[in-house]
Design an enzyme around this catalytic site. Structure first.
Site, PDB file in Angstrom:
ATOM      1  N   HIS A 196      28.440  38.762  40.466  1.00  0.00           N
ATOM      2  CA  HIS A 196      27.079  39.100  40.343  1.00  0.00           C
ATOM      3  C   HIS A 196      25.261  38.909  39.487  1.00  0.00           C
ATOM      4  CE1 HIS A 196      26.791  43.012  39.994  1.00  0.00           C
ATOM      5  NE2 HIS A 196      27.388  43.756  40.821  1.00  0.00           N
ATOM      6  N   HIS A 237      35.467  54.659  44.239  1.00  0.00           N
ATOM      7  CA  HIS A 237      34.017  54.193  43.737  1.00  0.00           C
ATOM      8  C   HIS A 237      33.835  52.890  45.066  1.00  0.00           C
ATOM      9  CE1 HIS A 237      30.503  51.402  42.946  1.00  0.00           C
ATOM     10  NE2 HIS A 237      31.040  51.633  41.922  1.00  0.00           N
ATOM     11  N   GLU A 241      31.641  50.306  45.302  1.00  0.00           N
ATOM     12  CA  GLU A 241      31.223  48.654  45.419  1.00  0.00           C
ATOM     13  C   GLU A 241      32.191  47.886  45.615  1.00  0.00           C
ATOM     14  OE1 GLU A 241      29.471  47.567  41.631  1.00  0.00           O
ATOM     15  OE2 GLU A 241      28.350  45.905  42.499  1.00  0.00           O
ATOM     16  N   ASP A 290      34.085  45.428  44.207  1.00  0.00           N
ATOM     17  CA  ASP A 290      35.340  44.804  43.345  1.00  0.00           C
ATOM     18  C   ASP A 290      36.431  46.135  43.834  1.00  0.00           C
ATOM     19  OD1 ASP A 290      32.817  46.622  41.773  1.00  0.00           O
ATOM     20  OD2 ASP A 290      33.421  46.287  40.412  1.00  0.00           O
ATOM     21  N   HIS A 342      28.574  53.882  38.533  1.00  0.00           N
ATOM     22  CA  HIS A 342      28.198  53.199  38.102  1.00  0.00           C
ATOM     23  C   HIS A 342      26.856  53.170  38.854  1.00  0.00           C
ATOM     24  CE1 HIS A 342      27.175  48.607  39.416  1.00  0.00           C
ATOM     25  NE2 HIS A 342      26.163  49.227  38.751  1.00  0.00           N
ATOM     26  N   ASP A 357      34.108  52.751  36.867  1.00  0.00           N
ATOM     27  CA  ASP A 357      33.245  51.605  36.405  1.00  0.00           C
ATOM     28  C   ASP A 357      33.612  52.410  34.349  1.00  0.00           C
ATOM     29  OD1 ASP A 357      33.308  50.061  37.973  1.00  0.00           O
ATOM     30  OD2 ASP A 357      31.063  50.350  38.747  1.00  0.00           O
ATOM     31  N   TYR A 408      29.339  45.013  28.421  1.00  0.00           N
ATOM     32  CA  TYR A 408      29.520  45.590  30.277  1.00  0.00           C
ATOM     33  C   TYR A 408      28.591  46.821  30.340  1.00  0.00           C
ATOM     34  CZ  TYR A 408      32.489  47.734  34.063  1.00  0.00           C
ATOM     35  OH  TYR A 408      32.110  48.933  34.253  1.00  0.00           O
ATOM     36  N   HIS A 437      38.092  48.704  34.992  1.00  0.00           N
ATOM     37  CA  HIS A 437      37.915  47.521  34.983  1.00  0.00           C
ATOM     38  C   HIS A 437      38.372  47.333  33.375  1.00  0.00           C
ATOM     39  CE1 HIS A 437      35.104  45.437  37.961  1.00  0.00           C
ATOM     40  NE2 HIS A 437      34.338  46.451  37.821  1.00  0.00           N
TER      41      HIS A 437
HETATM   42 FE1  FEO Z   1      30.398  49.390  40.414  1.00  0.00          FE
HETATM   43 FE2  FEO Z   1      33.090  47.635  38.904  1.00  0.00          FE
HETATM   44  O1  FEO Z   1      31.478  48.536  40.294  1.00  0.00           O
END
Ligand code: FEO
Length: 397
Positions: free
Chosen positions: A24, A79, A81, A83, A146, A165, A193, A226
């Site tokens: 994104h 989380h 989100e 992903d 996040h 995150d 990041y 991640h």
């Molecule tokens: Fe806020 Fe890796 O998503």
């Protein structure tokens, strides 16, 4: 990729996204990973899922470790989100979990994303914990790291922090641990990041680091959602977060510019030369259309001075500069010295606009900005050299 045991009976079961190049608007030149974790205890718990397109990888890993994914009792959503939650609907259909643990904001977000009132939610807040049998999972809400729903899961028996995150980075690797990859490249991805995702939340990061200290959590391993897992030196990334969230800078200036017919570029180079003569050790010349906005923000993170240049186009700045400034404003860099420059043909508003944007961001503006009509001469470039001297002087203070 195979599932990997990261501690006894605790597995990485996520997915590596080797091919993603745009997350994104963030350039992921080396891909990323979506890390999900599985704890096998008297109760079996899955922590987060992966992006929808890679759900097959996660399910394959669950078959590898468990034989039958329906053995999973709990899903913990750190989380929402997508992903990390993109595969949730399919996983819940497959597993039929006894409970889905999430934060109060997590439940709201899950309902807004999946519109399923019938899922077995159990809301947990900071300080709550559950037993898996021989292990405990303690929850710590980390609002805005996040998203408002984000939380950490801490397993005290293993001194393991599953950090969602936070402490992550976008880097696709077959290696899963910090000691297996190049440490310089690792920190480069981690700082990019931070600059692009967490810089805006730096005051919250400061509070979180203090909270972790107050809680006296013993952290032997940090497993983010991640990138690689910090098993050798989790303190390395925590110290870096402390530094970045305090806006600690180097003797470094970045010159971000666009140019039409090379006049503004000549001005940028005159500024660079001047800063160099003044003893600034790191100077980055960043053409706005040749460098991705997310790479530019990586350079802004630890720069003391940010110098913006644009020719005037239609009484305004160049579109690529507007893109970068809009993005930068959203990320709220703090404690920067700013200066502006640019060439013009007849009206010359760009420098005023650039200065206004930097003032909006709270930069300490040096000088009145340098404007040069059409093509600069050696003599007119002296004004850029003087601006460089003034910026260097401000940086020394
Ligand atoms: Fe806020 Fe890796 O998503």
């Amino acid at each position: 990729m195979a599932a990997i045991e990261i501690k006894k009976d605790i597995y990485w079961v996520g997915a590596v996204d080797w091919n993603i190049r745009d997350f994104h608007g963030y350039s992921t030149d080396k891909g990323t990973s979506y890390n999900a974790y599985l704890i096998k205890d008297e109760k079996i718990a899955l922590f987060d899922t992966v992006k929808k397109e890679l759900k097959g990888d996660l399910i394959h890993h669950l078959y590898q470790v468990l034989g039958d994914p329906s053995k999973i009792d709990y899903i913990i959503v750190n989380h929402v989100e997508m992903d990390h939650s993109g595969s949730l609907r399919e996983l819940i259909d497959l597993i039929k979990p006894e409970k889905i643990f999430c934060s109060p904001m997590g439940k709201k977000a899950l309902l807004e994303h999946f519109h399923r009132e019938d899922w077995p939610y159990q809301v947990v807040a900071t300080g709550d914990f559950i037993s898996l049998g021989t292990r405990t999972v303690q929850f710590l809400e980390t609002k805005m790291l996040h998203w408002p729903d984000s939380m950490f899961s801490y397993i005290p028996e293993d001194k393991l922090l599953i950090s969602s995150d936070a402490f992550g980075h976008h880097w696709a690797t077959s290696e899963r641990f910090d000691d297996e990859v190049d440490s310089h490249e690792l920190m480069m991805h981690a700082s990019k990041y931070y600059a692009n995702i967490l810089m805006i939340f730096s005051p919250i990061v400061q509070k979180l680091l203090a909270q972790l200290k107050d809680l006296g959590l013993q952290i032997e391993m940090i497993a983010p959602d991640h990138g690689v897992i910090w098993r050798t030196s989790p303190e390395t990334i925590m110290v870096a977060y402390d530094r970045w969230s305090q806006s600690e800078t180097k003797n470094k200036a970045v010159i971000i510019y666009d140019t039409m017919w090379d006049s503004t570029e000549k001005m940028a180079k005159a500024l660079l030369n001047s800063l160099q003569r003044e003893g600034i050790t790191q100077i980055k010349l960043l053409h706005a259309r040749k460098n991705h906005r997310s790479d530019i923000m990586s350079e802004v993170l630890d720069a003391r001075a940010v110098i913006l240049g644009s020719p005037t186009l239609n009484n305004n700045i160049m579109p690529a500069m507007a893109d970068i400034i809009t993005y930068m404003k959203g990320l709220r860099p703090k404690d920067k010295i700013g200066a502006a420059f640019g060439s013009f043909g007849w009206s010359g508003e760009a420098v005023k606009h650039l200065t206004g944007h930097m003032t909006d961001m709270g930069f300490a503006i040096v000088g009145e900005g340098v404007k040069i009509k059409n093509v600069p001469t050696h003599e007119s470039l002296e004004a850029c050299s003087e601006l460089g001297r003034m910026v260097a002087e401000a940086m020394r203070k």
